[in-house]
Motif scaffolding. Structure first.
Motif, PDB file in Angstrom:
ATOM      1  N   GLU A 106     -55.787 -32.251  86.801  1.00 11.23           N
ATOM      2  CA  GLU A 106     -54.515 -32.674  86.563  1.00 11.23           C
ATOM      3  C   GLU A 106     -53.400 -31.994  87.146  1.00 11.23           C
ATOM      4  OE1 GLU A 106     -54.749 -36.054  83.124  1.00 11.23           O
ATOM      5  OE2 GLU A 106     -54.954 -34.013  82.439  1.00 11.23           O
ATOM      6  N   TYR A 107     -52.297 -32.450  87.506  1.00 10.71           N
ATOM      7  CA  TYR A 107     -51.121 -31.668  87.507  1.00 10.71           C
ATOM      8  C   TYR A 107     -50.867 -30.766  88.673  1.00 10.71           C
ATOM      9  CZ  TYR A 107     -50.880 -33.685  82.951  1.00 10.71           C
ATOM     10  OH  TYR A 107     -51.031 -34.274  81.770  1.00 10.71           O
ATOM     11  N   LEU A 108     -51.998 -30.099  89.392  1.00 12.32           N
ATOM     12  CA  LEU A 108     -51.909 -29.108  90.323  1.00 12.32           C
ATOM     13  C   LEU A 108     -51.112 -29.617  91.612  1.00 12.32           C
ATOM     14  CD1 LEU A 108     -55.473 -27.406  89.986  1.00 12.32           C
ATOM     15  CD2 LEU A 108     -53.081 -26.686  89.502  1.00 12.32           C
ATOM     16  N   ASP A 109     -51.464 -30.918  91.766  1.00  9.14           N
ATOM     17  CA  ASP A 109     -50.880 -31.533  93.188  1.00  9.14           C
ATOM     18  C   ASP A 109     -49.329 -31.917  92.914  1.00  9.14           C
ATOM     19  OD1 ASP A 109     -51.321 -33.434  91.178  1.00  9.14           O
ATOM     20  OD2 ASP A 109     -51.659 -35.053  92.556  1.00  9.14           O
ATOM     21  N   LYS A 110     -48.784 -31.522  91.663  1.00 11.41           N
ATOM     22  CA  LYS A 110     -47.250 -31.813  91.208  1.00 11.41           C
ATOM     23  C   LYS A 110     -46.745 -30.310  90.898  1.00 11.41           C
ATOM     24  CE  LYS A 110     -48.112 -36.283  88.992  1.00 11.41           C
ATOM     25  NZ  LYS A 110     -48.162 -37.067  87.727  1.00 11.41           N
ATOM     26  N   TRP A 111     -47.374 -29.549  90.539  1.00 12.36           N
ATOM     27  CA  TRP A 111     -46.648 -28.205  90.049  1.00 12.36           C
ATOM     28  C   TRP A 111     -46.934 -27.248  91.425  1.00 12.36           C
ATOM     29  CZ3 TRP A 111     -49.883 -27.852  84.992  1.00 12.36           C
ATOM     30  CH2 TRP A 111     -49.193 -28.657  84.091  1.00 12.36           C
ATOM     31  N   CYS A 112     -48.092 -27.168  92.211  1.00 13.11           N
ATOM     32  CA  CYS A 112     -48.328 -26.370  93.130  1.00 13.11           C
ATOM     33  C   CYS A 112     -48.525 -26.960  94.418  1.00 13.11           C
ATOM     34  CB  CYS A 112     -49.471 -25.347  92.686  1.00 13.11           C
ATOM     35  SG  CYS A 112     -49.500 -24.782  91.082  1.00 13.11           S
ATOM     36  N   ARG A 113     -47.555 -27.424  95.135  1.00 15.78           N
ATOM     37  CA  ARG A 113     -47.637 -27.963  96.273  1.00 15.78           C
ATOM     38  C   ARG A 113     -48.050 -27.354  97.304  1.00 15.78           C
ATOM     39  NH1 ARG A 113     -45.259 -33.280  96.821  1.00 15.78           N
ATOM     40  NH2 ARG A 113     -45.596 -34.388  94.802  1.00 15.78           N
ATOM     41  N   ASP A 114     -47.769 -26.039  97.398  1.00 18.68           N
ATOM     42  CA  ASP A 114     -48.060 -24.762  98.432  1.00 18.68           C
ATOM     43  C   ASP A 114     -49.244 -24.031  98.271  1.00 18.68           C
ATOM     44  OD1 ASP A 114     -45.483 -25.452  99.487  1.00 18.68           O
ATOM     45  OD2 ASP A 114     -44.512 -23.676  98.390  1.00 18.68           O
ATOM     46  N   LEU A 115     -50.167 -24.697  97.502  1.00 21.69           N
ATOM     47  CA  LEU A 115     -51.553 -24.177  97.320  1.00 21.69           C
ATOM     48  C   LEU A 115     -52.148 -24.121  98.642  1.00 21.69           C
ATOM     49  CD1 LEU A 115     -53.023 -25.120  93.749  1.00 21.69           C
ATOM     50  CD2 LEU A 115     -52.570 -22.765  94.769  1.00 21.69           C
ATOM     51  N   LYS A 116     -52.954 -22.862  99.002  1.00 17.97           N
ATOM     52  CA  LYS A 116     -53.667 -22.650 100.095  1.00 17.97           C
ATOM     53  C   LYS A 116     -55.337 -22.587  99.686  1.00 17.97           C
ATOM     54  CE  LYS A 116     -50.117 -21.381 103.357  1.00 17.97           C
ATOM     55  NZ  LYS A 116     -49.683 -20.057 104.277  1.00 17.97           N
ATOM     56  N   ILE A 117     -55.360 -21.634  98.401  1.00 15.28           N
ATOM     57  CA  ILE A 117     -56.725 -21.465  98.020  1.00 15.28           C
ATOM     58  C   ILE A 117     -56.839 -21.794  96.622  1.00 15.28           C
ATOM     59  CG2 ILE A 117     -58.453 -19.510  97.541  1.00 15.28           C
ATOM     60  CD1 ILE A 117     -56.897 -18.214  99.988  1.00 15.28           C
ATOM     61  N   LEU A 118     -57.822 -22.772  96.042  1.00 11.68           N
ATOM     62  CA  LEU A 118     -58.058 -22.915  94.883  1.00 11.68           C
ATOM     63  C   LEU A 118     -59.289 -22.873  94.352  1.00 11.68           C
ATOM     64  CD1 LEU A 118     -57.012 -24.519  92.251  1.00 11.68           C
ATOM     65  CD2 LEU A 118     -57.327 -26.791  93.391  1.00 11.68           C
ATOM     66  N   TYR A 119     -59.692 -22.034  93.387  1.00  8.67           N
ATOM     67  CA  TYR A 119     -61.120 -21.429  93.205  1.00  8.67           C
ATOM     68  C   TYR A 119     -60.952 -22.423  91.606  1.00  8.67           C
ATOM     69  CZ  TYR A 119     -60.896 -17.721  96.078  1.00  8.67           C
ATOM     70  OH  TYR A 119     -61.076 -17.007  97.089  1.00  8.67           O
ATOM     71  N   LEU A 120     -62.043 -23.296  91.388  1.00  4.07           N
ATOM     72  CA  LEU A 120     -62.351 -24.098  90.278  1.00  4.07           C
ATOM     73  C   LEU A 120     -64.005 -24.156  90.017  1.00  4.07           C
ATOM     74  CD1 LEU A 120     -60.277 -27.242  91.117  1.00  4.07           C
ATOM     75  CD2 LEU A 120     -59.818 -25.894  89.311  1.00  4.07           C
ATOM     76  N   GLN A 121     -64.769 -23.073  90.134  1.00  6.56           N
ATOM     77  CA  GLN A 121     -65.908 -23.001  90.112  1.00  6.56           C
ATOM     78  C   GLN A 121     -66.271 -22.856  88.509  1.00  6.56           C
ATOM     79  OE1 GLN A 121     -64.454 -20.791  91.765  1.00  6.56           O
ATOM     80  NE2 GLN A 121     -64.985 -18.950  91.735  1.00  6.56           N
ATOM     81  N   ASN A 122     -67.557 -23.298  88.324  1.00 10.47           N
ATOM     82  CA  ASN A 122     -68.129 -23.271  86.939  1.00 10.47           C
ATOM     83  C   ASN A 122     -67.199 -23.504  85.770  1.00 10.47           C
ATOM     84  OD1 ASN A 122     -69.963 -22.270  85.000  1.00 10.47           O
ATOM     85  ND2 ASN A 122     -69.678 -20.072  85.219  1.00 10.47           N
ATOM     86  N   ASN A 123     -66.833 -24.893  85.732  1.00 11.43           N
ATOM     87  CA  ASN A 123     -66.242 -25.730  84.795  1.00 11.43           C
ATOM     88  C   ASN A 123     -67.293 -26.884  84.558  1.00 11.43           C
ATOM     89  OD1 ASN A 123     -63.534 -24.528  84.224  1.00 11.43           O
ATOM     90  ND2 ASN A 123     -63.500 -24.462  86.707  1.00 11.43           N
ATOM     91  N   LEU A 124     -66.590 -27.793  84.228  1.00 10.36           N
ATOM     92  CA  LEU A 124     -67.270 -29.095  83.631  1.00 10.36           C
ATOM     93  C   LEU A 124     -66.526 -30.486  84.455  1.00 10.36           C
ATOM     94  CD1 LEU A 124     -68.089 -28.702  79.997  1.00 10.36           C
ATOM     95  CD2 LEU A 124     -69.649 -28.899  81.866  1.00 10.36           C
ATOM     96  N   ILE A 125     -66.078 -30.284  85.667  1.00  9.37           N
ATOM     97  CA  ILE A 125     -65.307 -31.113  86.402  1.00  9.37           C
ATOM     98  C   ILE A 125     -66.444 -32.348  86.874  1.00  9.37           C
ATOM     99  CG2 ILE A 125     -63.862 -31.647  88.224  1.00  9.37           C
ATOM    100  CD1 ILE A 125     -62.938 -28.588  88.060  1.00  9.37           C
ATOM    101  N   PRO A 126     -66.091 -33.454  86.538  1.00  5.99           N
ATOM    102  CA  PRO A 126     -67.163 -34.569  86.941  1.00  5.99           C
ATOM    103  C   PRO A 126     -66.689 -35.406  88.171  1.00  5.99           C
ATOM    104  CG  PRO A 126     -65.945 -35.514  85.098  1.00  5.99           C
ATOM    105  CD  PRO A 126     -65.147 -34.022  85.331  1.00  5.99           C
ATOM    106  N   LYS A 127     -65.512 -34.992  88.651  1.00  5.81           N
ATOM    107  CA  LYS A 127     -64.868 -36.021  89.506  1.00  5.81           C
ATOM    108  C   LYS A 127     -63.738 -35.103  90.418  1.00  5.81           C
ATOM    109  CE  LYS A 127     -62.857 -40.351  90.597  1.00  5.81           C
ATOM    110  NZ  LYS A 127     -62.211 -41.547  89.878  1.00  5.81           N
ATOM    111  N   ILE A 128     -63.712 -35.359  91.719  1.00  8.94           N
ATOM    112  CA  ILE A 128     -62.609 -34.441  92.462  1.00  8.94           C
ATOM    113  C   ILE A 128     -61.567 -35.533  92.447  1.00  8.94           C
ATOM    114  CG2 ILE A 128     -61.803 -33.622  94.573  1.00  8.94           C
ATOM    115  CD1 ILE A 128     -65.029 -33.105  95.439  1.00  8.94           C
ATOM    116  N   GLU A 129     -60.342 -34.925  91.893  1.00  7.92           N
ATOM    117  CA  GLU A 129     -59.122 -35.977  92.040  1.00  7.92           C
ATOM    118  C   GLU A 129     -57.772 -34.995  91.712  1.00  7.92           C
ATOM    119  OE1 GLU A 129     -59.381 -38.272  88.221  1.00  7.92           O
ATOM    120  OE2 GLU A 129     -60.180 -36.888  87.262  1.00  7.92           O
ATOM    121  N   ASN A 130     -56.631 -35.746  91.977  1.00  2.75           N
ATOM    122  CA  ASN A 130     -55.598 -35.101  91.790  1.00  2.75           C
ATOM    123  C   ASN A 130     -55.261 -33.835  92.635  1.00  2.75           C
ATOM    124  OD1 ASN A 130     -54.611 -37.157  90.026  1.00  2.75           O
ATOM    125  ND2 ASN A 130     -55.864 -35.955  88.501  1.00  2.75           N
TER     126      ASN A 130
END
Length: 502
Positions: free
Chosen positions: A70-94
């Motif tokens: 959530e919220y990353l697409d609103k707070w960090c519009r200039d993101l080029k690299i995003l690390y989200l490994q080893n979590n419990l994310i069930p769905k790619i969204e936002n």
């Protein structure tokens, strides 16, 4: 079917033991856990960018127990690299509004299909390693990511499908590398030739996988209910120990009863733990969550046991039942109590920690004792005499940090420091110098005059104006003969001294 793999740090393969636990439609949390992306988390992870998130280009949110993006697409519009490994994310969204995103790493999560990435126009690298993607046809949504060059799907169920690689290579023409292996031109041409047949096989295998997943979900629900029923039975058995007969037995044999109950609980826990970890279970999103739920429950149970065993330390006795104040030094600090007779006060020097904040000190001065709280620990000292609390003052040394408390005494002590009169005739200058020195010597001993025969001599000296009259009733301690002679000689009382017999 494969047995669960328990890791000392992770609890299960590709998962952290601190990951949140989902129970039905609610999430069981414990203090300090995170399940969504929060602004505070993002700012703390943006230290390299002075905690500014609006201009952030790279952020690592791995192993943060995130269950929803959530919220990353609103707070960090200039993101080029995003690390989200080893979590419990069930769905790619936002993340579809991250137009500048070039690298997305969502490995080691619970993702089951590829979706919602069409808006990431600059995406060049996508890592989906070790997820639960079984709908291989969902890779077709990546056709719109024309800059995508690298894709990682290793460790997903779809990689076991026959024709997996040919299907992906033929579907995504822009790919250069698949699972770290370069795609040759000949391989792509061959994949395109057999694409219709491979696509049909993939569809059939997908349908079989989806049926299998439905059964796995039903099996997970069944195991959850069985475990819930087993736990209820165990709770009933525990309550059985608290029956009236058992309570009476505990009253008669309290120590033995507690030991038996503790042994019973240990045996039950060991048996449950062994049954859980030795039971063959498929590696699915449900089993992953179930494992973490189990670990969380065990941790909570251990914390409760520690809390029950941890007894609060009894408060120290500061004043006895008879009203006697005691000396207490809980912080174990060095101290010194000085009796300043010159200023008629007591000075307490308490060696508090040099860098201790003054706000952590609480000082209470009473007439007969002083009490200082140092970070909640009590220092109490009984004073030899009564002091004036209202006139007391406290300060800290800027060099050592010691606490210095000045406490004036209630009783005023008259010190022998009276200024003697030196008024003599101007003509007797020599006599004045001699009498001044002798008076200084005599004034030091005014409090020591005790001999009864000195009253007459002191009266004579007072009449001459050399000794105050209020001191004439004091007496002088022996030896006094030589000093009195010197005093009388200076005051021109030689004849009187010669005629007076002692």
């Amino acid at each position: 079917m494969s047995p669960r793999c328990k890791c000392a740090d992770c609890g299960i393969l590709f998962s952290c033991s601190k990951i949140a636990v989902c129970t039905g439609n609610t999430v069981t949390t414990r203090p300090g856990t995170r399940y969504t992306v929060t602004e505070d988390l993002v700012r703390r992870r943006a230290e390299h960018n002075n905690c500014e998130i609006f201009s952030l280009e790279e952020i690592s949110l791995h192993q943060q127990e995130i269950e929803k993006l959530e919220y990353l697409d609103k707070w960090c519009r200039d993101l080029k690299i995003l690390y989200l490994q080893n979590n419990l994310i069930p769905k790619i969204e936002n993340v579809g509004k991250l137009k500048k995103l070039e690298y997305l790493n969502v490995a080691l999560n619970n993702i089951e299909r590829i979706e919602n990435l069409e808006g990431c126009e600059e995406l060049k690298k996508l890592d989906l390693t070790a997820n639960f993607i079984g709908e291989l046809s969902s890779v077709e949504t990546l056709k719109y990511n024309i800059h995508l060059k690298e894709l990682f799907l290793v460790g997903n169920p779809c990689t076991e499908f026959e024709g997996y690689r040919q299907f992906v290579v033929a579907t995504l023409h822009q790919l250069k590398y698949l699972d770290s292996k370069e795609i040759e031109r000949s391989e792509r041409i061959q994949a395109l030739q057999y694409y219709p047949e491979v696509k049909q096989k993939i569809r059939e295998q997908e349908q079989a996988y989806l049926l299998k997943r439905a059964k796995e979900k039903e099996e997970a629900q069944r195991r959850m209910h069985e475990r819930k029923n087993r736990k209820e039975k165990q709770m009933e058995a525990k309550y059985g120990l608290d029956s009236p007969d058992s309570l009476q037995y505990k009253e008669n044999h309290q120590t033995e009863g507690k030991r038996e109950e503790q042994t019973w609980r240990t045996v039950q826990d060991d048996e449950e733990d062994r049954r859980f970890w030795e039971e063959p279970t498929p590696y699915t999103p449900e089993s992953r969550l179930e494992t973490h739920r189990y670990i969380e429950e065990k941790r909570k149970a251990k914390d409760n046991i520690r809390g029950s065993k941890k007894r609060e330390k009894p408060l120290p006795t500061l004043v006895t039942a008879e009203g006697k104040v005691l000396n207490v030094n809980m912080p174990k600090l060095h101290f010194s109590l000085k009796d300043d007779e010159e200023n008629n006060q007591f000075i307490l020097d308490l060696a508090v920690y040099r860098h201790l904040d003054t706000s952590l000190l609480d000082i209470d001065v009473q007439p007969t004792y002083i009490r200082v709280l140092v970070k909640g620990k009590t220092f109490q000292l009984v004073l030899p005499e009564e002091v004036k609390p209202d006139s007391s003052s406290a300060k800290r040394s800027q060099t050592t940090g010691h606490l210095v408390v000045s406490m004036p005494k209630v009783k005023d002590t008259i010190l022998a420091k009276q200024k003697l009169s030196t008024s003599v005739k101007p003509s007797d200058s020599n006599t004045m110098q001699k009498s001044t020195s002798v008076q200084s010597s005599a004034s030091r001993h005014l409090s020591d005059w005790e001999h009864p025969t000195c009253s007459l001599l002191l009266s004579i000296a007072a009449m001459a104006g050399h000794v105050p009259r209020e001191k004439t009733m004091l007496c002088y301690k022996p030896p006094w003969n030589s000093e009195l002679q010197e005093l009388l000689r200076c005051l021109n009382f030689e004849l009187l001294f010669a005629q007076t017999s002692f």
